[in-house]
Enzyme design. Structure first.
Site, PDB file in Angstrom:
ATOM      1  N   SER A  49     -15.559  95.160  36.294  1.00 42.79           N
ATOM      2  CA  SER A  49     -16.964  95.612  36.150  1.00 42.79           C
ATOM      3  C   SER A  49     -17.965  94.511  35.802  1.00 42.79           C
ATOM      4  CB  SER A  49     -17.098  96.730  35.101  1.00 42.79           C
ATOM      5  OG  SER A  49     -16.331  97.824  35.478  1.00 42.79           O
ATOM      6  N   LYS A  52     -17.575  90.671  40.059  1.00 47.10           N
ATOM      7  CA  LYS A  52     -16.895  89.606  40.819  1.00 47.10           C
ATOM      8  C   LYS A  52     -17.118  89.753  42.327  1.00 47.10           C
ATOM      9  CE  LYS A  52     -12.595  90.168  39.390  1.00 47.10           C
ATOM     10  NZ  LYS A  52     -12.771  91.186  38.341  1.00 47.10           N
ATOM     11  N   THR A  53     -16.903  90.992  42.820  1.00 53.33           N
ATOM     12  CA  THR A  53     -17.011  91.212  44.268  1.00 53.33           C
ATOM     13  C   THR A  53     -18.437  90.978  44.740  1.00 53.33           C
ATOM     14  OG1 THR A  53     -15.185  92.788  44.178  1.00 53.33           O
ATOM     15  CG2 THR A  53     -16.539  92.838  46.139  1.00 53.33           C
ATOM     16  N   ALA A  54     -19.430  91.509  43.998  1.00 51.98           N
ATOM     17  CA  ALA A  54     -20.836  91.322  44.376  1.00 51.98           C
ATOM     18  C   ALA A  54     -21.196  89.834  44.372  1.00 51.98           C
ATOM     19  CB  ALA A  54     -21.745  92.088  43.420  1.00 51.98           C
ATOM     20  N   GLU A  77      -8.789  94.950  47.793  1.00 49.53           N
ATOM     21  CA  GLU A  77      -9.023  96.061  46.877  1.00 49.53           C
ATOM     22  C   GLU A  77      -9.890  97.167  47.487  1.00 49.53           C
ATOM     23  OE1 GLU A  77      -9.608  96.210  42.069  1.00 49.53           O
ATOM     24  OE2 GLU A  77     -10.967  94.967  43.208  1.00 49.53           O
ATOM     25  N   ARG A  86     -21.952  97.146  50.785  1.00 50.24           N
ATOM     26  CA  ARG A  86     -22.475  96.258  49.739  1.00 50.24           C
ATOM     27  C   ARG A  86     -23.275  95.100  50.337  1.00 50.24           C
ATOM     28  NH1 ARG A  86     -18.952  95.334  44.574  1.00 50.24           N
ATOM     29  NH2 ARG A  86     -18.632  97.460  43.885  1.00 50.24           N
ATOM     30  N   GLY A 221      -1.602  78.769  33.552  1.00 49.41           N
ATOM     31  CA  GLY A 221      -1.192  77.387  33.824  1.00 49.41           C
ATOM     32  C   GLY A 221      -1.395  76.936  35.248  1.00 49.41           C
ATOM     33  N   LYS A 256     -14.448  74.581  34.877  1.00 50.37           N
ATOM     34  CA  LYS A 256     -13.777  73.413  35.455  1.00 50.37           C
ATOM     35  C   LYS A 256     -14.491  73.067  36.757  1.00 50.37           C
ATOM     36  CE  LYS A 256      -9.393  71.677  37.280  1.00 50.37           C
ATOM     37  NZ  LYS A 256      -8.001  71.969  37.660  1.00 50.37           N
ATOM     38  N   ARG A 258     -14.254  69.883  39.414  1.00 55.07           N
ATOM     39  CA  ARG A 258     -13.550  68.625  39.692  1.00 55.07           C
ATOM     40  C   ARG A 258     -14.512  67.428  39.810  1.00 55.07           C
ATOM     41  NH1 ARG A 258      -8.024  68.552  39.750  1.00 55.07           N
ATOM     42  NH2 ARG A 258      -7.713  69.920  41.522  1.00 55.07           N
TER      43      ARG A 258
END
Length: 276
Positions: A49, A52-54, A77, A86, A221, A256, A258
């Site tokens: 919620s 992420k998808t949007a 999903e 969307r 990891g 992170k 690079r």
């Protein structure tokens, strides 16, 4: 490298510079992160919620309609129709609930038809349902045959990729390790960025400060090691509905990067339009 720097400078001076890899289309974020290079694995992680998808669909729309680079969107999903809905909402700025209920009239109709036209003309391939690493490779080859290259691959989401070639006794940590390594290899093989959405462990919920950290990545990891960029999404209003000082804002923490700067960016969040 020397020649490349010279070329970039010359192109920028002459106003003909084109993004070499891709960028996200979220300008404030791009200014801090820089471009996401071909061969990079960029992980977008959040609790359910958070959008992420949007968020990833915004990147997909930008790469396919603005940068005009072919995108493969693997929706494990949600069905293809829900993803298309969307995209129409975010590009056409039409409320998602109106599209769902068919309550589209007047100017909204114009916006919907224009958005559909933009999506139809974009070099975009949406695949839904269960996929393995081999399936993703096959779909990427299809995209390359159809459009001549692969601009980016988006996978929603990493933990849902099936691994039929691994023994049933394989631990979840080893399974995720195999998947993240394989996605990095796909990015290298097709010379394009791979954006992989990821769930976070429930550890977030038990803390006072619910902003995600590296250790919250499930079986972290391997993902932490393989990813070139890791973006965490956090919406304060989700946890503090009444008291939030930041309604309608998402915090994007580039934990992170690079070849860029680790930083936080704030974006306006309009989930009723499925967009940031």
């Amino acid at each position: 490298v020397f020649e490349e720097i010279n070329q970039i400078q010359a192109d920028k001076k002459n106003g003909v510079y084109k993004v070499r890899g891709v960028n996200t289309g979220y300008i404030a974020l791009d200014n801090k992160m820089g471009e996401i290079g071909n061969g990079d694995l960029c992980v977008i992680a959040a609790r359910p919620s958070m959008g992420k998808t949007a968020f990833s669909l915004g990147i997909t729309a930008h790469i396919s309609t603005n940068l005009l680079k072919p995108v493969l969107f693997e929706s494990i999903e949600m069905p293809e129709k829900a993803i298309a809905r969307r995209l129409i909402a975010s590009i056409g700025l039409v409320d998602l609930s109106k599209l769902k209920n068919g309550e589209v009239y007047g100017d909204d109709w114009t916006s919907v038809t224009e958005a559909i036209k933009a999506i139809q003309e974009a070099p975009l391939m949406i695949k839904d349902g269960e996929v393995s690493i081999a399936d993703i490779k096959q779909h990427a080859r299809q995209l390359k045959i159809e459009y001549g290259s692969v601009g980016a691959i988006v996978v929603d989401y990493l933990q849902k990729i099936i691994t039929p070639n691994l023994p049933s006794t394989t631990s979840e940590t080893d399974r995720i390790s195999y998947i993240s390594n394989a996605l990095k290899q796909i990015a290298m093989e097709f010379e394009c960025p791979v954006f992989a959405l990821s769930q976070l462990s429930r550890g977030v919920e038990s803390r006072v400060d619910k902003r995600p950290m590296m250790s919250d990545l499930r079986s972290s990891g391997a993902i932490e090691q393989d990813a070139d960029e890791i973006l965490f999404l956090y919406r304060d209003e989700y946890y503090n509905k009444a008291k939030s000082k930041f309604p309608g804002v998402v915090e994007v923490n580039a934990a992170k990067v690079r070849d860029g700067v680790v930083s936080e960016t704030f974006l306006c969040c309009e989930l009723n339009y499925a967009r940031f």
